[in-house]
Scaffold this motif. Structure first.
Motif, mmCIF file in Angstrom:
data_model
loop_
_atom_site.group_PDB
_atom_site.id
_atom_site.type_symbol
_atom_site.label_atom_id
_atom_site.label_comp_id
_atom_site.label_asym_id
_atom_site.label_seq_id
_atom_site.Cartn_x
_atom_site.Cartn_y
_atom_site.Cartn_z
ATOM 1 N N ASP A 91 173.622 1.192 21.436
ATOM 2 C CA ASP A 91 172.984 2.420 21.873
ATOM 3 C C ASP A 91 171.555 2.477 21.378
ATOM 4 N N SER A 92 170.874 3.515 21.833
ATOM 5 C CA SER A 92 169.450 3.578 21.583
ATOM 6 C C SER A 92 169.122 3.993 20.159
ATOM 7 N N SER B 238 167.376 -4.426 34.334
ATOM 8 C CA SER B 238 166.798 -3.242 33.688
ATOM 9 C C SER B 238 167.649 -2.732 32.532
ATOM 10 N N GLY B 239 168.983 -2.859 32.666
ATOM 11 C CA GLY B 239 169.867 -2.365 31.612
ATOM 12 C C GLY B 239 170.514 -1.040 31.967
ATOM 13 N N ALA B 240 170.826 -0.861 33.249
ATOM 14 C CA ALA B 240 171.571 0.337 33.664
ATOM 15 C C ALA B 240 172.938 0.330 32.982
ATOM 16 N N TYR B 241 173.456 1.533 32.672
ATOM 17 C CA TYR B 241 174.689 1.550 31.878
ATOM 18 C C TYR B 241 175.853 0.929 32.625
ATOM 19 N N GLN C 103 159.360 -1.138 28.585
ATOM 20 C CA GLN C 103 160.148 0.096 28.463
ATOM 21 C C GLN C 103 161.550 -0.049 29.068
ATOM 22 N N ALA C 104 161.868 -1.222 29.586
ATOM 23 C CA ALA C 104 163.179 -1.378 30.242
ATOM 24 C C ALA C 104 164.302 -1.091 29.243
ATOM 25 N N PRO C 105 165.301 -0.308 29.648
ATOM 26 C CA PRO C 105 166.383 0.073 28.720
ATOM 27 C C PRO C 105 167.155 -1.114 28.154
ATOM 28 N N ALA D 19 166.742 -1.892 24.499
ATOM 29 C CA ALA D 19 167.426 -1.084 23.482
ATOM 30 C C ALA D 19 168.834 -1.592 23.226
ATOM 31 N N ASN D 20 169.264 -2.519 24.053
ATOM 32 C CA ASN D 20 170.621 -3.042 23.924
ATOM 33 C C ASN D 20 170.626 -4.539 23.659
#
Ligand SMILES: Cc1cc2nc3c(=O)[nH]c(=O)nc-3n(C[C@H](O)[C@H](O)[C@H](O)COP(=O)(O)OP(=O)(O)OC[C@H]3O[C@@H](n4cnc5c(N)ncnc54)[C@H](O)[C@@H]3O)c2cc1C
Length: 403
Positions: free
Chosen positions: A19-20, A341-344, A364-366, A369-370
């Motif tokens: 998680d972030s 991108s890192g979509a959930y 800034q791609a999510p 964070a993962n």
């Protein structure tokens, strides 16, 4: 289907294993990934996101014949793949089925199975191997195999298959024939009738308690250690081929897609069994780009190929490569996400990956964070450079091929 009690005792919160809270590492610095940290994350997720449901009894009695086996025995369907042999996912399923602490019988179906049935018989925990060796089954179909498993089901308490594409095609059919509700995508066996599985795209863990007369289960435990070798091989029971007319009828009535042997016969390891997975995303606009940039990386690393939904939609690879909520959940040692991108919905499929590397042109791609490691770079520049490095290293390590 079965009535349910105690359903969704607690609403699942939006908490994932990655998680972030944990900042991404942009550059070659691990942001996180300490095993202890991961364990804490997993425990926290379970505490926060766990809920339970119960599958009740009250099923009609099965009309299946008893085969004289003890009442608590597990029957595992073992998949065979051309040029691969026993599917690694099935081996993991046998190892995981050991958690039931009861004898395991295996079923293996295909053609030219002498060596593979012997290999299965040598696995620890397996006490009997049913072998249907028939040219008709060289490319197995779900319907006749479901029929076969149903006929064998008898007094078996647990019928298990790996949650592969094919296993997920077979087991619901078996469950329907036995009039029980299947428990799909089990990630952890708690005891003989209690199972855990990820839900809400991996954001929560559901505990399922099933009081049905038989448990029909698909196991998504790709990270399990393969079973040990047995000191004594199990007995092998050759099954007679079902009548040809019966098989033809079964195909005619409800033909399912044959197993994609082109994909499984390839030299790259299968997505769900691979230790390293290289995956491409929406950054790949055309199959040629996938072929040009990603396939060489997968070949160099002997990695399985994965993809996000846009890459599959662009025709870069088949849907068997899809990773995520509606695709595969995988547990490789290393997952390299390129242009994803890192979509959930995608991240749901890589919760159990040990190390994640992300390559993306957007800082800034999510996905960052993962990820454990990140590279902010255009893939059209990054991948050729990485591939070149890998090829040079390979040539250095194997100078005999350098001609
Ligand atoms: C019910 C439902 C289920 C879904 N199930 C799944 C699923 O199972 N699996 C799945 O993957 N998706 C699934 N999706 C889709 C999901 O919501 C996202 O749309 C999808 O994951 C986005 O894929 P992507 O990040 O690869 O593509 P995009 O969103 O298009 O992102 C592309 C990324 O590539 C980067 N990029 C672009 N060009 C370059 C370049 N030249 N070099 C480097 N980086 C570049 C961009 O910065 C961007 O971050 C589902 C959606 C729904 C609604």
């Amino acid at each position: 289907m079965a009535s349910r009690q105690g359903q969704a005792a607690q609403t699942a919160p939006a908490i994932g294993f990655r998680d972030s809270d944990h900042a991404a590492a942009i550059g070659a610095k691990p942001a996180r990934g300490e095993p202890a940290q991961k364990r804490r994350d997993a425990q926290r997720c379970r505490r926060a996101g766990q809920f339970a449901r119960r599958l009740s009894t009250g099923r009609a009695q099965s009309s299946q014949k008893s085969h004289g086996k003890p009442p608590m025995t597990t029957l595992v369907f073992v998949e065979c793949r051309p040029s691969v042999g026993l599917a690694p996912e099935s081996l993991a399923a046998i190892a995981a089925a050991g958690a039931f602490q009861q004898p395991i019988h295996a079923v293996i179906v295909g053609h030219h199975l002498a060596a593979l049935s012997q290999q299965t018989a040598n696995l620890a925990g397996v006490e009997r191997v049913y072998c249907l060796d028939d040219a008709e089954y060289a490319t197995p179909l779900a319907e006749p195999i479901a029929e076969l498993l149903t006929e064998l089901a008898g007094d078996y308490s647990h019928l298990v298959a790996a949650a592969t594409r094919f296993g997920k095609n077979v087991m619901p059919r078996v469950a329907a024939r036995l009039d029980v509700e299947p428990v799909a995508g089990v990630s952890h066996i708690v005891n003989h009738n209690t199972f855990e599985r990820p839900v809400y795209a991996g954001r929560a863990v559901e505990t399922v308690q099933s009081e049905q007369k038989k448990q029909v289960i698909t196991l998504a435990i790709s990270a399990a250690t393969p079973p040990m070798q047995a000191s004594q091989p199990a007995e092998i029971v050759a099954l007679p081929s079902p009548q040809t007319a019966h098989r033809a009828l079964s195909r005619l009535l409800s033909p399912s897609s044959p197993v994609n042997t082109a994909a499984t016969a390839s030299a790259t390891p299968s997505l769900t069994a691979a230790k390293v997975v290289v995956a491409g995303g929406g950054a790949f606009q055309h199959p040629d780009e996938f072929e040009r940039y990603l396939t060489p990386l997968a070949s160099a690393l002997q990695a399985g190929l994965g993809a996000s939904r846009p890459a599959v939609a662009q025709g870069c690879c088949g849907s068997e490569c899809l990773v995520g909520q509606t695709g595969h959940s995988i547990a490789p040692d290393l997952y390299i996400a390129v242009g994803i991108s890192g979509a959930y919905q995608h991240l749901a499929g890589i919760q159990a990956a040990k190390t994640v590397i992300a390559i993306n042109s957007d800082a800034q791609a999510p996905i960052f964070a993962n990820a454990d490691y990140g590279l902010v770079m255009d893939m059209t520049a990054a991948l050729p450079a990485i591939n070149q490095q890998l090829i040079s290293k390979s040539l250095q390590d194997n100078p005999i091929n350098n001609n």
